[in-house]
Enzyme design. Structure first.
Site, PDB file in Angstrom:
ATOM      1  N   ASP A 135      -4.069  -1.197   7.764  1.00 23.19           N
ATOM      2  CA  ASP A 135      -3.797  -0.535   9.044  1.00 23.19           C
ATOM      3  C   ASP A 135      -5.107  -0.104   9.697  1.00 23.19           C
ATOM      4  OD1 ASP A 135      -0.944  -0.634   8.745  1.00 23.19           O
ATOM      5  OD2 ASP A 135      -1.151   0.895   7.193  1.00 23.19           O
ATOM      6  N   CYS A 186      -4.455  12.144  -5.682  1.00 19.87           N
ATOM      7  CA  CYS A 186      -4.346  10.828  -6.327  1.00 19.87           C
ATOM      8  C   CYS A 186      -5.295  10.783  -7.521  1.00 19.87           C
ATOM      9  CB  CYS A 186      -4.730   9.730  -5.351  1.00 19.87           C
ATOM     10  SG  CYS A 186      -3.676   9.710  -3.899  1.00 19.87           S
ATOM     11  N   CYS A 223      -8.835   5.970  -2.943  1.00 22.03           N
ATOM     12  CA  CYS A 223      -9.181   4.618  -2.522  1.00 22.03           C
ATOM     13  C   CYS A 223      -9.847   4.706  -1.155  1.00 22.03           C
ATOM     14  CB  CYS A 223      -7.923   3.763  -2.451  1.00 22.03           C
ATOM     15  SG  CYS A 223      -6.908   3.949  -3.922  1.00 22.03           S
ATOM     16  N   LYS A 266       7.385  -2.022  10.184  1.00 22.21           N
ATOM     17  CA  LYS A 266       6.705  -3.101   9.462  1.00 22.21           C
ATOM     18  C   LYS A 266       7.354  -4.429   9.821  1.00 22.21           C
ATOM     19  CE  LYS A 266       5.464  -0.514   5.312  1.00 22.21           C
ATOM     20  NZ  LYS A 266       6.279   0.695   5.532  1.00 22.21           N
ATOM     21  N   ARG A 278      16.195   5.546   5.638  1.00 19.57           N
ATOM     22  CA  ARG A 278      15.263   5.915   4.570  1.00 19.57           C
ATOM     23  C   ARG A 278      14.122   6.793   5.077  1.00 19.57           C
ATOM     24  NH1 ARG A 278      15.071   0.890   6.430  1.00 19.57           N
ATOM     25  NH2 ARG A 278      13.261  -0.476   6.346  1.00 19.57           N
ATOM     26  N   ASP A 338       2.000  -3.511   9.960  1.00 23.96           N
ATOM     27  CA  ASP A 338       2.730  -2.301  10.343  1.00 23.96           C
ATOM     28  C   ASP A 338       2.363  -2.030  11.795  1.00 23.96           C
ATOM     29  OD1 ASP A 338       4.377  -0.109  10.064  1.00 23.96           O
ATOM     30  OD2 ASP A 338       3.478   0.521   8.161  1.00 23.96           O
ATOM     31  N   ARG A 397      -3.669   6.745   4.398  1.00 27.77           N
ATOM     32  CA  ARG A 397      -3.455   8.182   4.649  1.00 27.77           C
ATOM     33  C   ARG A 397      -4.715   8.978   4.316  1.00 27.77           C
ATOM     34  NH1 ARG A 397       1.974   7.693   2.277  1.00 27.77           N
ATOM     35  NH2 ARG A 397       3.218   6.862   3.978  1.00 27.77           N
ATOM     36  N   CYS A 457      -7.744   3.906   2.078  1.00 28.00           N
ATOM     37  CA  CYS A 457      -6.407   4.516   2.134  1.00 28.00           C
ATOM     38  C   CYS A 457      -5.892   4.678   3.564  1.00 28.00           C
ATOM     39  CB  CYS A 457      -6.437   5.881   1.453  1.00 28.00           C
ATOM     40  SG  CYS A 457      -4.829   6.699   1.487  1.00 28.00           S
ATOM     41  N   ARG A 513      11.283   7.246   9.933  1.00 28.70           N
ATOM     42  CA  ARG A 513      11.050   6.228  10.951  1.00 28.70           C
ATOM     43  C   ARG A 513      12.240   5.292  11.095  1.00 28.70           C
ATOM     44  NH1 ARG A 513       6.854   1.711   9.393  1.00 28.70           N
ATOM     45  NH2 ARG A 513       5.142   3.110   9.931  1.00 28.70           N
ATOM     46  N   TYR A 514      12.818   4.913   9.956  1.00 25.17           N
ATOM     47  CA  TYR A 514      13.946   3.977   9.955  1.00 25.17           C
ATOM     48  C   TYR A 514      15.233   4.773   9.747  1.00 25.17           C
ATOM     49  CZ  TYR A 514      10.280   0.512   8.991  1.00 25.17           C
ATOM     50  OH  TYR A 514       9.169  -0.277   9.040  1.00 25.17           O
TER      51      TYR A 514
HETATM   52  C1  PLP Z   1       7.034   1.379   4.747  1.00 26.36           C
HETATM   53  C2  PLP Z   1       7.896   2.478   5.132  1.00 26.36           C
HETATM   54  C3  PLP Z   1       9.203   2.581   4.643  1.00 26.36           C
HETATM   55  C4  PLP Z   1       9.783   1.620   3.650  1.00 26.36           C
HETATM   56  O1  PLP Z   1       9.914   0.354   4.167  1.00 26.36           O
HETATM   57  P1  PLP Z   1      10.617  -0.803   3.291  1.00 26.36           P
HETATM   58  O2  PLP Z   1      10.381  -2.018   4.114  1.00 26.36           O
HETATM   59  O3  PLP Z   1      12.062  -0.416   3.166  1.00 26.36           O
HETATM   60  O4  PLP Z   1       9.940  -0.826   1.966  1.00 26.36           O
HETATM   61  C5  PLP Z   1       9.987   3.627   5.084  1.00 26.36           C
HETATM   62  N1  PLP Z   1       9.521   4.522   5.968  1.00 26.36           N
HETATM   63  C6  PLP Z   1       8.273   4.447   6.454  1.00 26.36           C
HETATM   64  C7  PLP Z   1       7.814   5.479   7.411  1.00 26.36           C
HETATM   65  C8  PLP Z   1       7.411   3.431   6.049  1.00 26.36           C
HETATM   66  O5  PLP Z   1       6.171   3.379   6.517  1.00 26.36           O
HETATM   67  S1  SF4 Z   2      -4.135   4.186  -1.455  1.00 30.65           S
HETATM   68 FE1  SF4 Z   2      -4.330   6.344  -0.774  1.00 30.65          FE
HETATM   69  S2  SF4 Z   2      -2.429   7.317  -1.403  1.00 30.65           S
HETATM   70 FE2  SF4 Z   2      -2.591   5.401  -2.552  1.00 30.65          FE
HETATM   71  S3  SF4 Z   2      -3.600   5.977  -4.487  1.00 30.65           S
HETATM   72 FE3  SF4 Z   2      -5.199   5.305  -3.090  1.00 30.65          FE
HETATM   73  S4  SF4 Z   2      -5.927   7.189  -2.101  1.00 30.65           S
HETATM   74 FE4  SF4 Z   2      -3.927   7.647  -3.026  1.00 30.65          FE
END
Ligand code: PLP
Ligand code: SF4
Length: 356
Positions: free
Chosen positions: A282, A113, A117, A326, A104, A319, A122, A120, A100-101
């Protein structure tokens, strides 16, 4: 089960603890009062996994730890329908790697996991059988993408939980990423120091420290999660020179008061974990019952800044939908600005003047 009745887990292998996880809601019946049978409809859609260690910390399904782990029918009644509001999938040049960025990437190396959670972000990726599996082809393609993309300086291993991979497999991935010259830092995002601290073995730590600069962001949401076992896991990592951060999610009924959050932040820094982000949850389908209003987060932030050590104060983050990124948000403290000065409110609520 009360905290005081906890079995001595430290003589057991983490794999055995994980294998003894409760995955069927009916099996919660001996531990708590309540009707858990009906929760099968929830776990058919969103699997449950509560390992015996985390289970031993839960006093009742309604306490802050129980809420994070035990399914709730509201997960199925959520008016929200988006499983991927942050557009992680459209932003994946290869499956399992989010870019996305510019500099990174988030590299999803495990879908399992130590606990699932309920809030979550995801939730969509939790394997329907709740079991660990990894797609070796995705991992291979992800490593190739990183290697072919010189802008990538920071690789974030996430999932699922990367520390649920075997130590050998994880070490293999770290070694391959480290061999890529343009990667400066590696981060691991893991909830294991909180949900299964026994996973932080001497052997794992010895492997991790070969790959510096390596950072770990862990994930604690409540002070009661920082047990002696969790603190030991964090010390082992910190002693290996791994800077530890924490990403906390602001959750209704879990940590949405200034008292709980300030207590958590203080306890984290005592454990040598530097609070990094407090995430506003989110808008992910199946998690709305955890989402507080933004004002709740502002209240928490107002109670932190100035009142507790600066190193206890993380950024409060939202986000943006569609993968727009973010953003830190702050309760506004600037009352007015002119060419020569501004008027603002300090942490005690006093109106102050600041000249330029
Ligand atoms: C949160 C996130 C990051 C990391 O963000 P930082 O602000 O650098 O910690 C990188 N890529 C994605 C897709 C994210 O959701
Ligand atoms: S928040 Fe989601 S990805 Fe993180 S430990 Fe919990 S279930 Fe796993």
């Amino acid at each position: 089960m009360e905290n005081g009745d906890r079995k001595p887990f430290d003589t057991q292998d983490w794999r055995n603890i994980l294998a003894a996880s409760v995955t069927d809601p009916e099996k919660l019946q001996p531990f708590f009062d309540g009707d858990f049978k009906t929760l099968r409809t929830v776990t058919d859609r969103y699997p449950m996994r509560i390992n015996p260690y985390y289970l031993s910390l839960i006093r009742s399904p309604d306490d802050p730890l129980g809420k994070q782990a035990i399914p709730d029918v509201r997960e199925l009644e959520d008016p929200l329908t988006e499983a991927d509001p942050l557009a992680e999938e459209p932003l994946s040049p290869v499956p399992g790697l989010i870019h996305r960025y510019p500099d990174r990437v988030v590299f999803l190396v495990s879908s399992a996991c130590a606990m699932y959670c309920r809030y979550c972000m995801r939730k969509r990726n939790i394997p329907s059988d709740g079991r660990a599996h990894r797609d070796e082809r995705n991992i291979e393609n992800g490593i190739r993408y990183i290697s072919d993309t010189p802008e990538v300086r920071d690789v974030i291993l996430s999932g699922g939980d990367p520390l649920l991979l075997s130590t050998d497999r994880l070490a293999g991935i770290l070694k391959q990423i480290r061999a890529i010259g343009h990667v400066d830092i590696i981060r691991i995002h893991t909830r294991v120091p909180c949900t299964l601290p026994f996973r932080i073995t001497e052997r794992l730590v010895a492997e991790l420290k070969k790959h510096h600069p390596l950072y770990i962001n862990t994930h604690f949401n409540h002070p009661d999660e920082i047990t002696p076992e969790a603190a030991l896991a964090c010390s082992r990592l910190a002693d290996a020179g791994i800077p530890l951060g924490c990403q906390t999610v602001l959750l209704k009924g879990v940590n949405d008061t200034p008292q709980v959050m300030a207590g958590l932040m203080r306890k984290l820094v005592k454990t040598r974990v530097r609070p990094y982000y407090i995430h506003h949850p989110d808008p992910v389908a199946g998690t709305s019952h955890f989402r507080p209003p933004l004002e709740t987060g502002f209240n928490v932030m107002r109670a932190l800044r100035g009142h507790v050590s600066g190193i206890c104060v993380p950024h409060y983050m939202v986000d943006l939908p569609g993968g727009k990124g973010k953003m830190p948000v702050l309760p506004t403290k600037i009352r007015s600005v002119s060419d020569k000065s501004m008027t603002l409110e300090n942490y005690l609520g006093e109106i102050c003047e600041y000249g330029f």
